[in-house]
Write a protein that holds these residues in place. Structure first.
Motif, short mmCIF file in Angstrom:
data_model
loop_
_atom_site.label_atom_id
_atom_site.label_comp_id
_atom_site.label_asym_id
_atom_site.label_seq_id
_atom_site.Cartn_x
_atom_site.Cartn_y
_atom_site.Cartn_z
N UNK A 191 6.97 1.02 -5.49
CA UNK A 191 8.09 1.29 -6.38
C UNK A 191 9.11 0.14 -6.33
N UNK A 192 9.38 -0.36 -5.13
CA UNK A 192 10.34 -1.45 -4.99
C UNK A 192 9.89 -2.69 -5.75
N UNK A 193 8.58 -2.96 -5.76
CA UNK A 193 8.05 -4.10 -6.49
C UNK A 193 8.34 -3.94 -7.98
N UNK A 194 8.11 -2.72 -8.50
CA UNK A 194 8.34 -2.47 -9.92
C UNK A 194 9.83 -2.56 -10.25
N UNK A 195 10.67 -1.96 -9.40
CA UNK A 195 12.11 -1.97 -9.64
C UNK A 195 12.65 -3.41 -9.58
N UNK A 243 0.82 -1.21 0.00
CA UNK A 243 0.00 0.00 0.00
C UNK A 243 0.86 1.26 0.00
N UNK A 244 2.06 1.16 0.54
CA UNK A 244 2.93 2.32 0.65
C UNK A 244 3.59 2.59 -0.70
N UNK A 245 3.72 3.86 -1.04
CA UNK A 245 4.24 4.26 -2.34
C UNK A 245 5.64 3.72 -2.59
#
Length: 87
Positions: free
Chosen positions: A9-13, A3-5
């Motif tokens: 981002x870490x998931x995408x990276x 839920x945290x921004x």
């Protein structure tokens, strides 16, 4: 799902980096197979060219952290032994 921004981002990276590592690992395996094929065919010139490419790719993989540095050293040693055995 996060839920945290920053976690999003870490998931995408992580997904992007995983894909890049997979692509590089595939290229590494291809170069190794090309060297093995050149050695098996007995063509010394082709084997030397493939050896240079394979060693370079192994060094890059170790530098990127895709394979361990000792594993890289072991692979390069085995490549060298196979190449020298052709002579």
């Amino acid at each position: 799902m996060p839920n945290i921004k920053s976690a999003k981002k870490r998931v995408i990276v992580t997904k992007t980096k995983t894909l890049q590592n997979k692509i590089f690992r595939t290229q590494l395996k291809t170069d190794i197979k090309k060297f093995e094929a050149a050695v098996a065919s007995g063509d010394k010139a082709a084997a030397e060219a493939a050896y240079v490419a394979a060693v370079k790719k192994v060094d890059q993989a170790a530098a990127r952290g895709i394979i361990h540095k000792n594993a890289a050293a072991r692979k390069k040693s085995r490549f060298t032994k196979k190449l020298n055995a052709m002579a």
